[in-house]
Scaffold this motif. Sequence first.
Motif, PDB file in Angstrom:
ATOM      1  N   SER A   9     -76.110 169.439 -20.388  1.00 19.36           N
ATOM      2  CA  SER A   9     -75.381 169.079 -21.775  1.00 19.36           C
ATOM      3  C   SER A   9     -75.702 167.255 -21.976  1.00 19.36           C
ATOM      4  O   SER A   9     -75.334 166.963 -22.964  1.00 19.36           O
ATOM      5  N   GLY A  10     -75.994 166.770 -20.894  1.00 20.05           N
ATOM      6  CA  GLY A  10     -76.072 165.303 -21.114  1.00 20.05           C
ATOM      7  C   GLY A  10     -75.142 164.766 -20.247  1.00 20.05           C
ATOM      8  O   GLY A  10     -74.494 163.601 -20.564  1.00 20.05           O
ATOM      9  N   CYS A  11     -74.261 165.546 -19.578  1.00 23.21           N
ATOM     10  CA  CYS A  11     -72.994 165.097 -18.666  1.00 23.21           C
ATOM     11  C   CYS A  11     -73.502 164.024 -17.587  1.00 23.21           C
ATOM     12  O   CYS A  11     -74.694 163.667 -17.422  1.00 23.21           O
ATOM     13  N   ALA A  12     -72.279 163.481 -16.932  1.00 27.55           N
ATOM     14  CA  ALA A  12     -72.636 162.378 -16.005  1.00 27.55           C
ATOM     15  C   ALA A  12     -73.629 162.918 -14.718  1.00 27.55           C
ATOM     16  O   ALA A  12     -74.448 162.120 -14.269  1.00 27.55           O
ATOM     17  N   ASN A  13     -73.563 164.154 -14.502  1.00 31.32           N
ATOM     18  CA  ASN A  13     -74.244 164.672 -13.194  1.00 31.32           C
ATOM     19  C   ASN A  13     -75.698 164.867 -13.792  1.00 31.32           C
ATOM     20  O   ASN A  13     -76.655 164.676 -13.022  1.00 31.32           O
ATOM     21  N   CYS A  14     -76.021 165.293 -15.011  1.00 32.01           N
ATOM     22  CA  CYS A  14     -77.351 165.431 -15.357  1.00 32.01           C
ATOM     23  C   CYS A  14     -77.930 163.984 -15.594  1.00 32.01           C
ATOM     24  O   CYS A  14     -79.254 163.855 -15.391  1.00 32.01           O
ATOM     25  N   LYS A  15     -77.509 162.992 -16.016  1.00 28.25           N
ATOM     26  CA  LYS A  15     -77.836 161.690 -16.043  1.00 28.25           C
ATOM     27  C   LYS A  15     -78.266 161.314 -14.605  1.00 28.25           C
ATOM     28  O   LYS A  15     -79.132 160.573 -14.543  1.00 28.25           O
ATOM     29  N   THR A  16     -77.052 161.492 -13.854  1.00 32.08           N
ATOM     30  CA  THR A  16     -77.423 160.860 -12.307  1.00 32.08           C
ATOM     31  C   THR A  16     -78.676 161.785 -11.623  1.00 32.08           C
ATOM     32  O   THR A  16     -79.427 161.148 -11.026  1.00 32.08           O
ATOM     33  N   THR A  17     -78.690 162.944 -12.162  1.00 36.38           N
ATOM     34  CA  THR A  17     -79.930 163.694 -11.337  1.00 36.38           C
ATOM     35  C   THR A  17     -81.214 163.087 -12.164  1.00 36.38           C
ATOM     36  O   THR A  17     -82.114 163.121 -11.047  1.00 36.38           O
ATOM     37  N   ALA A  19     -82.039 160.049 -12.732  1.00 28.75           N
ATOM     38  CA  ALA A  19     -82.121 158.814 -12.145  1.00 28.75           C
ATOM     39  C   ALA A  19     -82.528 158.928 -10.790  1.00 28.75           C
ATOM     40  O   ALA A  19     -83.449 158.392 -10.336  1.00 28.75           O
ATOM     41  N   LEU A  20     -81.785 160.078 -10.164  1.00 30.32           N
ATOM     42  CA  LEU A  20     -82.205 160.376  -8.666  1.00 30.32           C
ATOM     43  C   LEU A  20     -83.731 160.712  -8.610  1.00 30.32           C
ATOM     44  O   LEU A  20     -84.463 160.296  -7.905  1.00 30.32           O
ATOM     45  N   ILE A  21     -84.161 161.597  -9.538  1.00 27.45           N
ATOM     46  CA  ILE A  21     -85.576 162.242  -9.531  1.00 27.45           C
ATOM     47  C   ILE A  21     -86.380 160.947  -9.760  1.00 27.45           C
ATOM     48  O   ILE A  21     -87.381 160.901  -9.200  1.00 27.45           O
ATOM     49  N   GLU A  22     -86.115 160.158 -10.568  1.00 27.91           N
ATOM     50  CA  GLU A  22     -87.164 159.127 -10.948  1.00 27.91           C
ATOM     51  C   GLU A  22     -86.888 158.103  -9.835  1.00 27.91           C
ATOM     52  O   GLU A  22     -88.152 157.428  -9.555  1.00 27.91           O
ATOM     53  N   GLN A  23     -86.047 157.745  -9.023  1.00 24.40           N
ATOM     54  CA  GLN A  23     -86.195 156.802  -8.076  1.00 24.40           C
ATOM     55  C   GLN A  23     -86.687 157.449  -6.699  1.00 24.40           C
ATOM     56  O   GLN A  23     -87.441 156.881  -6.110  1.00 24.40           O
ATOM     57  N   GLN A  26     -90.433 157.198  -7.704  1.00 24.00           N
ATOM     58  CA  GLN A  26     -91.006 155.729  -7.624  1.00 24.00           C
ATOM     59  C   GLN A  26     -91.053 155.356  -6.106  1.00 24.00           C
ATOM     60  O   GLN A  26     -92.055 154.905  -5.602  1.00 24.00           O
ATOM     61  N   ASP A  27     -90.096 155.897  -5.300  1.00 20.21           N
ATOM     62  CA  ASP A  27     -90.251 155.519  -3.733  1.00 20.21           C
ATOM     63  C   ASP A  27     -91.369 156.192  -3.075  1.00 20.21           C
ATOM     64  O   ASP A  27     -91.924 155.725  -2.223  1.00 20.21           O
ATOM     65  N   LYS A  28     -91.532 157.287  -3.517  1.00 23.13           N
ATOM     66  CA  LYS A  28     -92.812 157.999  -2.878  1.00 23.13           C
ATOM     67  C   LYS A  28     -94.083 157.929  -3.584  1.00 23.13           C
ATOM     68  O   LYS A  28     -95.403 158.483  -3.272  1.00 23.13           O
ATOM     69  N   GLY A  29     -94.166 157.255  -4.486  1.00 21.38           N
ATOM     70  CA  GLY A  29     -95.248 156.907  -5.532  1.00 21.38           C
ATOM     71  C   GLY A  29     -95.860 158.248  -6.176  1.00 21.38           C
ATOM     72  O   GLY A  29     -97.100 158.326  -6.255  1.00 21.38           O
ATOM     73  N   VAL A  30     -95.019 159.024  -6.641  1.00 22.47           N
ATOM     74  CA  VAL A  30     -95.540 160.303  -7.270  1.00 22.47           C
ATOM     75  C   VAL A  30     -95.337 160.027  -8.616  1.00 22.47           C
ATOM     76  O   VAL A  30     -94.166 159.579  -9.177  1.00 22.47           O
ATOM     77  N   ALA A  31     -96.253 160.295  -9.441  1.00 21.26           N
ATOM     78  CA  ALA A  31     -95.954 160.408 -10.884  1.00 21.26           C
ATOM     79  C   ALA A  31     -95.362 161.528 -11.522  1.00 21.26           C
ATOM     80  O   ALA A  31     -95.523 162.750 -11.067  1.00 21.26           O
ATOM     81  N   VAL A  32     -94.391 161.389 -12.363  1.00 17.33           N
ATOM     82  CA  VAL A  32     -93.567 162.439 -12.838  1.00 17.33           C
ATOM     83  C   VAL A  32     -93.248 162.005 -14.133  1.00 17.33           C
ATOM     84  O   VAL A  32     -93.261 161.272 -14.784  1.00 17.33           O
ATOM     85  N   LYS A  33     -93.056 163.268 -14.770  1.00 13.95           N
ATOM     86  CA  LYS A  33     -92.604 163.178 -16.488  1.00 13.95           C
ATOM     87  C   LYS A  33     -91.295 164.022 -16.343  1.00 13.95           C
ATOM     88  O   LYS A  33     -91.263 165.258 -16.223  1.00 13.95           O
ATOM     89  N   VAL A  34     -90.331 163.344 -16.800  1.00  9.49           N
ATOM     90  CA  VAL A  34     -88.994 163.836 -16.816  1.00  9.49           C
ATOM     91  C   VAL A  34     -88.536 164.112 -18.030  1.00  9.49           C
ATOM     92  O   VAL A  34     -88.387 163.180 -18.961  1.00  9.49           O
ATOM     93  N   ALA A  63     -79.959 174.664  -9.498  1.00 11.78           N
ATOM     94  CA  ALA A  63     -78.947 174.855 -10.696  1.00 11.78           C
ATOM     95  C   ALA A  63     -77.618 174.569 -10.134  1.00 11.78           C
ATOM     96  O   ALA A  63     -77.072 174.988  -9.058  1.00 11.78           O
ATOM     97  N   GLY A  64     -76.799 173.693 -10.877  1.00 14.24           N
ATOM     98  CA  GLY A  64     -75.434 173.257 -10.478  1.00 14.24           C
ATOM     99  C   GLY A  64     -75.125 172.226  -9.585  1.00 14.24           C
ATOM    100  O   GLY A  64     -75.720 172.192  -8.285  1.00 14.24           O
ATOM    101  N   GLY A  65     -74.453 171.324  -9.812  1.00 13.84           N
ATOM    102  CA  GLY A  65     -74.379 170.346  -8.877  1.00 13.84           C
ATOM    103  C   GLY A  65     -75.523 169.209  -8.768  1.00 13.84           C
ATOM    104  O   GLY A  65     -76.565 169.441  -9.348  1.00 13.84           O
ATOM    105  N   LEU A  66     -75.155 167.921  -7.970  1.00 12.59           N
ATOM    106  CA  LEU A  66     -76.285 166.918  -7.980  1.00 12.59           C
ATOM    107  C   LEU A  66     -77.296 167.672  -6.764  1.00 12.59           C
ATOM    108  O   LEU A  66     -76.542 167.922  -5.625  1.00 12.59           O
TER     109      LEU A  66
END
Length: 77
Positions: A9-17, A19-23, A26-34, A63-66
């Motif tokens: 829904s765009g909740c805090a956990n969704c936004k954090t997820t 950000a985590l995936i993008e981070q 980036q750390d692993k040098g993998v191109a992603v489209k989120v 599914a569910g949680g960070l």
Amino acid sequence: MKDIKVLGSGCANCKTTIALIEQVAQDKGVAVKVDKVQDIQAIIAYGVMATPGVVVDGKVVHAGGLPKRDKIEEWLA
């Protein structure tokens, strides 16, 4: 390039997820489209009942949680 969808829904956990995936990517040098999927019918179509949900290359992997960082690393391997 990994095609990743974060379902929620765009909740805090969704936004954090996102950000985590993008981070980790980036750390692993993998191109992603989120993409964010907020439409409830689309989320249900994936069979996800608890958000945030994560879909990698068309397959529901979480599914569910960070998700933990080590799990994200597995998805991007």
